[in-house]
Design an enzyme around this catalytic site. Sequence first.
Site, mmCIF file in Angstrom:
data_model
loop_
_atom_site.group_PDB
_atom_site.id
_atom_site.type_symbol
_atom_site.label_atom_id
_atom_site.label_comp_id
_atom_site.label_asym_id
_atom_site.label_seq_id
_atom_site.Cartn_x
_atom_site.Cartn_y
_atom_site.Cartn_z
ATOM 1 N N ASP A 1 -18.460 -7.516 13.912
ATOM 2 C CA ASP A 1 -17.559 -7.549 13.628
ATOM 3 C C ASP A 1 -16.485 -6.036 14.062
ATOM 4 O O ASP A 1 -16.722 -5.643 13.772
ATOM 5 C CB ASP A 1 -17.095 -7.621 12.016
ATOM 6 N N LYS B 1 -10.696 -12.291 12.392
ATOM 7 C CA LYS B 1 -10.685 -11.830 11.440
ATOM 8 C C LYS B 1 -9.926 -11.350 9.997
ATOM 9 O O LYS B 1 -9.027 -10.489 11.135
ATOM 10 C CB LYS B 1 -11.981 -11.905 11.519
ATOM 11 N N LYS C 1 -12.260 -16.449 10.743
ATOM 12 C CA LYS C 1 -12.792 -15.627 9.430
ATOM 13 C C LYS C 1 -11.777 -14.854 8.821
ATOM 14 O O LYS C 1 -11.735 -13.652 8.751
ATOM 15 C CB LYS C 1 -13.894 -14.877 10.341
#
Lengths: 306, 487
Positions: free
Chosen positions: A143, A206, A242
């Site tokens: 991430d 995300k 996400k």
Amino acid sequence: MPRNNAALAVTLPPQFVPIDEVGIDERVSRFSKRSIKKSSKVQALKLALSMLDLTTLSAHDTPERVRQLCHKAKNLLETMPELPHVGAVCVYGPLVKVAKEVLKGTKIHIAAVSTAFPSGMAPLKTKLIETRQFVADGADEIDMVISRGKFFEGDYDYVADEIAAVKEACGKAHLKVILETGELNTLDNVRRASDIAMHAGADFIKTSTGKVQPAATPQVTLVMLEAIRDFYYATGKKIGMKPAGGIATAKQALHYLVMLRETLGEAWLTPDLFRFGASKLANDILMQLVKEQTGAYQSIDYFSME
Amino acid sequence: MDPKSLDFKTSWEYAPAPEGKEHIKINARYEHFIGGEFVAPAKGRYFETINPATEEKLSEVAEGSSEDVDKAVVAARAALDKSWSKLRASERGKYIYRLARMMQERAREFAVIESLDGGKTIRESRDVDVPLAIAHFFYYAGWADKIRYAFPGKTPRPIGVAGQIIPWNFPLLMAAWKIAPALAAGNTVVLKPAETTPLTALKLAELIQAADLPPGVVNIVTGAGATGAALVNHPGLDKIAFTGSTEVGKLIQRAIAGSRKRYTLELGGKAANIIFEDAAIDQAVEGIVNGIFFNQGHVCCAGSRLFVQESVYDTVIRKLKDRLETLIVGDPLDKNTDIGAINSKMQLDKISAYLKIGVAEGAELYQSSCKLPKKGFFCKPTLFLHCSQSQRIVQEEIFGPVLSVQTFRTPEEAISRANNTPYGLSGGVWTDKGSKIFKVSNALRCGVVWANTYNKFDPSAPFGGYKESGMGREGGLHGLQPYIQYN
């Protein structure tokens, strides 16, 4: 690995896509008016559990704490062994090895935050070094955060090239690109950053690090899902989504799933393409599932905190 | 199937979530409401009102004859002379506030009955119709003792007794649009609800009685076209307020020509919703959906003609088709239903006839793949693609969930086509560019233009048409004007 700008120009959309905030608010309110009850609710709550990135991102995370979190990920609730396992456990890079040990033999992924998380204030070189290290240690997912400063300066090429370089450093690991929407200020920017991230090679986009308020909101999530939809229409590639931070209740999670279902449909109703980044959500979902089974809400003390 | 298409037949579906109807009460029979009492019809005749989603009878309702209408007009005149005009304006305002508050307390009941009787979704009756109707009463209650400030330098007086005829698409909301400004300005009224949807107006009559409004200030006579004609032709009225079809509006104009009766008419429409290439496309698609499928398309200001700039045509249509797949058509009382039942068999037949006409005229028919309930009156959300300006489906008001789609190249072309209709009620403009909004909305010949949104209503905003979409305005300060005269 810097990319050729001319090549990038071909892959970027011809113009920036405007977003109407009033329209987004209206659409979002329609999702939250869907009434999800009974079997439909149970099914969705189980799906949400399978999409969880069980997260601990605290400066004082200890190996012991991560071990406990991984045990929770494997074994959400002893009284309901039929529940699905969560999608992943999300930790700081240096703790990947600890998680790997506990999760060996399971299908639960290990996600590591990388690239000088959460600020992203580091030279590209060091971002690539840490990314390679975490993948080597066993992270299945990376991430990363985008360079918001460069984004606001209008240096979109830098942002895109950086993502492309990290993607290359990921090797087989999946790359989630954190836009940090709480710092992007407008939905137009959220859309722009989403497009840049997808075109530069993100597997997932995300919303947030969880360190900036507001974190995930239904509004930014809808803008990002619509960007994913347009990217799919244009390229046939399915990018994952996400939302992270700020989703603490089962009811919120249900509304996100409604949004996902009505924006992208069946193909995205899977942990391969949708994740919730959350730390408190799991127990609220478990509490709702127990309530559906027994008809009564249990005390939070019956659910292990990690 | 296109490998890049989205699949909205999902393994996760929403379970039925019907709104409860245990808490509501519908009488087996309803009488007229005249002079503060429920009065049996002079001829003793009743007609049924049914639930269009199940075709089951809900109640039976008095059929108004000219005797009933006369009785109601006499009661309204007596109330005007003896009580309503004698009250202080602030007292009149208090009554209207009281009605608004009582409606709030029973909002859920009104919403359920509106959905049962008319077929509209509970989401809309709960979130739009009933709250807006209440908002109208609150808004005009505030004007009651401030009328002189509304028309500075003049001495406004009420017009007298108003005959008000309302349609079936927004039964309670239209009653509020009519009754609230009339009472605030000091008039008394005789209201005739539509024959397929009389129940919420009669529930309102019960509240009016309970609110202790002076008898005869509001009278409600139920019935169909003949009852309406008796009302229009009654010599005791000072004003006619009508919302309904352009066809009937013209009949009313003829009928009252040469009489002292004033009139406001809110009639049909065939609004153009114009999407420019620089619009926020996903939000514009929502606006298209809201514009034409809101209330099953039974909306006089529905955005029933879509104009899409050719460069974004494929994108818009693709997104629109995907969005159609997510619309839930069915039980109006289910909280998840997006499109409810068509109001009546007659209206469904009319819509179905237009679907045939459109195909015969050569337009390309596209409908969502949803399944319709076996019983009741339902219509799939429908697009007609590649339409021509000369086709009837482009020129005539269908009043159903049917959208005709055309493309354009320049703003001038969009404007001239949008204006090329006898109607002029509303329009929509979608662009991210402010200057374009002003340019296009100023050039559209219609009473309401929405920019980057659609079907937004507020009691403080005037609403009404150009050309054959009617005359006069309802809502806002403008909505008081038709109910006052000057000394």
